[in-house]
Design a protein around this motif. Structure first.
Motif, PDB file in Angstrom:
ATOM      1  N   LYS A 308       0.818  -1.211   0.000  1.00 31.68           N
ATOM      2  CA  LYS A 308       0.000   0.000   0.000  1.00 31.68           C
ATOM      3  C   LYS A 308       0.849   1.257   0.000  1.00 31.68           C
ATOM      4  O   LYS A 308       0.546   2.239  -0.692  1.00 31.68           O
ATOM      5  CB  LYS A 308      -0.935  -0.009   1.208  1.00 31.68           C
ATOM      6  CG  LYS A 308      -1.844   1.207   1.314  1.00 31.68           C
ATOM      7  CD  LYS A 308      -2.772   1.087   2.524  1.00 31.68           C
ATOM      8  CE  LYS A 308      -3.680   2.306   2.654  1.00 31.68           C
ATOM      9  NZ  LYS A 308      -4.593   2.178   3.823  1.00 31.68           N
ATOM     10  N   TYR A 309       1.943   1.220   0.759  1.00 31.51           N
ATOM     11  CA  TYR A 309       2.777   2.417   0.885  1.00 31.51           C
ATOM     12  C   TYR A 309       4.111   2.284   0.152  1.00 31.51           C
ATOM     13  O   TYR A 309       5.005   3.107   0.343  1.00 31.51           O
ATOM     14  CB  TYR A 309       3.008   2.721   2.369  1.00 31.51           C
ATOM     15  CG  TYR A 309       1.730   3.099   3.067  1.00 31.51           C
ATOM     16  CD1 TYR A 309       1.166   4.372   2.900  1.00 31.51           C
ATOM     17  CD2 TYR A 309       1.040   2.177   3.847  1.00 31.51           C
ATOM     18  CE1 TYR A 309      -0.032   4.707   3.516  1.00 31.51           C
ATOM     19  CE2 TYR A 309      -0.154   2.509   4.467  1.00 31.51           C
ATOM     20  CZ  TYR A 309      -0.683   3.775   4.301  1.00 31.51           C
ATOM     21  OH  TYR A 309      -1.880   4.104   4.907  1.00 31.51           O
ATOM     22  N   SER A 310       4.239   1.274  -0.677  1.00 30.24           N
ATOM     23  CA  SER A 310       5.448   1.075  -1.484  1.00 30.24           C
ATOM     24  C   SER A 310       6.710   1.157  -0.631  1.00 30.24           C
ATOM     25  O   SER A 310       7.647   1.913  -0.922  1.00 30.24           O
ATOM     26  CB  SER A 310       5.507   2.101  -2.624  1.00 30.24           C
ATOM     27  OG  SER A 310       4.396   1.956  -3.490  1.00 30.24           O
ATOM     28  N   VAL A 311       6.711   0.394   0.458  1.00 31.73           N
ATOM     29  CA  VAL A 311       7.905   0.311   1.289  1.00 31.73           C
ATOM     30  C   VAL A 311       9.075  -0.115   0.408  1.00 31.73           C
ATOM     31  O   VAL A 311       8.967  -1.062  -0.378  1.00 31.73           O
ATOM     32  CB  VAL A 311       7.686  -0.678   2.449  1.00 31.73           C
ATOM     33  CG1 VAL A 311       8.988  -0.940   3.192  1.00 31.73           C
ATOM     34  CG2 VAL A 311       6.622  -0.143   3.410  1.00 31.73           C
ATOM     35  N   ASP A 312      10.181   0.581   0.488  1.00 28.43           N
ATOM     36  CA  ASP A 312      11.276   0.361  -0.452  1.00 28.43           C
ATOM     37  C   ASP A 312      12.061  -0.911  -0.158  1.00 28.43           C
ATOM     38  O   ASP A 312      12.452  -1.637  -1.080  1.00 28.43           O
ATOM     39  CB  ASP A 312      12.229   1.567  -0.411  1.00 28.43           C
ATOM     40  CG  ASP A 312      11.523   2.848  -0.815  1.00 28.43           C
ATOM     41  OD1 ASP A 312      11.192   2.976  -2.007  1.00 28.43           O
ATOM     42  OD2 ASP A 312      11.294   3.692   0.055  1.00 28.43           O
ATOM     43  N   LEU A 313      12.292  -1.171   1.127  1.00 25.53           N
ATOM     44  CA  LEU A 313      13.188  -2.251   1.506  1.00 25.53           C
ATOM     45  C   LEU A 313      12.673  -2.890   2.788  1.00 25.53           C
ATOM     46  O   LEU A 313      12.320  -2.186   3.742  1.00 25.53           O
ATOM     47  CB  LEU A 313      14.587  -1.669   1.726  1.00 25.53           C
ATOM     48  CG  LEU A 313      15.818  -2.553   1.730  1.00 25.53           C
ATOM     49  CD1 LEU A 313      15.936  -3.345   0.427  1.00 25.53           C
ATOM     50  CD2 LEU A 313      17.073  -1.703   1.938  1.00 25.53           C
ATOM     51  N   VAL A 314      12.589  -4.223   2.812  1.00 26.66           N
ATOM     52  CA  VAL A 314      12.229  -4.957   4.017  1.00 26.66           C
ATOM     53  C   VAL A 314      13.409  -5.856   4.374  1.00 26.66           C
ATOM     54  O   VAL A 314      13.760  -6.767   3.618  1.00 26.66           O
ATOM     55  CB  VAL A 314      10.943  -5.782   3.831  1.00 26.66           C
ATOM     56  CG1 VAL A 314      10.651  -6.604   5.088  1.00 26.66           C
ATOM     57  CG2 VAL A 314       9.759  -4.861   3.533  1.00 26.66           C
ATOM     58  N   LEU A 315      14.023  -5.595   5.521  1.00 29.66           N
ATOM     59  CA  LEU A 315      15.222  -6.301   5.961  1.00 29.66           C
ATOM     60  C   LEU A 315      14.835  -7.363   6.982  1.00 29.66           C
ATOM     61  O   LEU A 315      14.184  -7.059   7.987  1.00 29.66           O
ATOM     62  CB  LEU A 315      16.209  -5.313   6.580  1.00 29.66           C
ATOM     63  CG  LEU A 315      16.577  -4.113   5.694  1.00 29.66           C
ATOM     64  CD1 LEU A 315      17.477  -3.146   6.457  1.00 29.66           C
ATOM     65  CD2 LEU A 315      17.243  -4.577   4.410  1.00 29.66           C
ATOM     66  N   THR A 316      15.252  -8.607   6.745  1.00 29.67           N
ATOM     67  CA  THR A 316      14.832  -9.725   7.584  1.00 29.67           C
ATOM     68  C   THR A 316      16.004 -10.679   7.851  1.00 29.67           C
ATOM     69  O   THR A 316      17.099 -10.520   7.316  1.00 29.67           O
ATOM     70  CB  THR A 316      13.674 -10.505   6.937  1.00 29.67           C
ATOM     71  OG1 THR A 316      14.158 -11.177   5.762  1.00 29.67           O
ATOM     72  CG2 THR A 316      12.527  -9.594   6.540  1.00 29.67           C
TER      73      THR A 316
END
Length: 402
Positions: A308-316
């Motif tokens: 929805k908010y076009s999160v750029d990067l998800v670090l896991t």
């Protein structure tokens, strides 16, 4: 005979004085970012014995040795903590406030005339400006032999990093104080000069029901060792929170509990966001790439908000492999110029899993049996991501432009 008795008494007294000094000497000193890194910072430490008045002293950095005379004292909060060995120790924490943006400071911690060495930290700039930070997957194993090498290479590769971001599973058994001792051994002086932020992994929780897989409680040593922001969802103090850093909104999530609550909170948080970039961090991955796991609850609950908010990067982390997706939206690969999210899994410790290629078609890069650290730089409309091996060789890199 009198002379020998005097010498013996002197040695006994000296040993007693040293023991008293040693018991009150600050150990496990660690800086943490706050919710307002341009004008505050947190510091936490431990002593073996109770201190009557524990404080943090700070002043602006200077080449003059007279800076100590200008130091301001901040009274710390102290608490008695019981270890698994049934020994009591004392943790102290202070939040240093009213700092100036984009300034370097020196600080020390202690009490009862027993002090740490002077160390340094820097505050963030108030407005969007280029900066670099480090992202590290699960440490968990290899504290005494392998991890020191990796952490030292991280420091020399990115000496000007603003902070280090850990993705959880700092230890394996979070109630065992020896494991925390080993972790701080591997860090050496790094946490004294390099602020950190971290999200809890499943191994930060000390018990899991075999019947329901329900996580029962967060280890008391998590909050004892760190002082993290308390601005997240209700009841999730210092495990889910947010902070802005020079044009980037960071959303730190707890993948172990209350995912629905966090999704609602994140939706509200991102609906009013003036930052160009959004980076989320959570221990459990949206797309599992190691072992035989598949975190469908993470994907179903949180990915709609990421999209929805076009999160750029998800670090896991969690999977003990390395994988980096293409830019994705609604579970499908999109073009480089389209809105979408890159999902990364990484590990810095020596516990490694086999690759699980159930989502191979979504991946741009993947590998197993390698320990890594990542350096991420943001400069205006460009984000550069570089993953390094423990020897300092580039393992993976890409850029996002918006």
């Amino acid at each position: 005979m009198i002379k020998k008795s005097f010498i013996l008494a002197f040695l006994i007294f000296s040993d007693f004085c040293f023991a008293q000094f040693s018991a009150k000497y600050p150990e496990r000193v660690a800086l943490n970012l706050t919710a307002e890194p341009c004008n505050s910072i947190a510091v936490t430490w431990r002593t073996q014995k109770e201190v009557r008045q524990s404080v943090a002293q700070y002043t602006e950095e200077s080449d003059s040795l007279n800076f100590e005379k200008l130091a301001v004292a901040v009274t710390a909060i102290s608490e008695k903590v019981m270890l698994d060995s049934e020994v009591a120790v004392y943790y102290h924490s202070a939040v240093i406030k009213n700092l100036k943006p984009s300034k370097r400071y020196v600080y020390r911690v202690g009490g009862d005339s027993v002090w740490s060495e002077w160390n340094t930290f820097a505050t963030a700039k108030k407005d969007p400006e280029p900066f670099t930070f480090v992202y590290l997957g699960d440490p968990q194993y290899g504290f005494r032999d392998y991890l020191p090498r990796l952490f030292r290479k991280t420091l020399t590769t990115a000496p000007d990093a603003a902070f280090w971001l850990y993705i959880g599973d700092l230890t394996t058994r979070p109630k065992k104080d020896q494991q925390w001792e080993d972790l701080f051994f591997s860090w050496d002086f790094a946490p004294r000069i390099m602020p950190s932020v971290m999200v809890p992994g499943n191994h930060e929780y000390s018990a899991v029901s075999k019947e329901t897989r329900h996580i029962l409680d967060l280890s008391h040593l998590w909050k004892a060792h760190f002082t993290l922001p308390d601005n997240g969802p209700a009841g999730m103090s210092e495990t889910a929170f947010t902070f802005d850093y020079q044009g980037v909104r960071f959303v730190m999530l707890n993948g172990n509990e209350k995912l629905g609550l966090q999704a609602v909170w994140m939706d509200s948080l991102l609906s009013i966001n003036a930052n160009k970039w959004i980076i989320a961090a959570i221990h459990q991955p949206v797309y599992s790439m190691g072992g035989k796991r598949d975190e469908g609850n993470i994907r179903d609950t949180l990915m709609p908000v990421f999209d929805k908010y076009s999160v750029d990067l998800v670090l896991t982390g969690h999977e003990h492999v390395y994988s980096r997706s293409h830019k994705l939206r609604n579970g499908k690969v999109v073009g480089d110029k389209d809105k979408g999210t890159v999902y990364v899994v990484s590990v810095c410790g020596t516990k490694q899993y086999r690759m699980n290629l159930q989502y191979k078609d979504l991946l741009a890069k993947y590998s197993a049996n390698v320990t890594l650290f990542q350096v991420i730089s943001i400069d205006g409309n460009r984000l550069k991501f570089t993953s390094y091996t423990a020897s300092g060789k580039i393992f993976d890199e890409f850029e996002l432009v918006k």
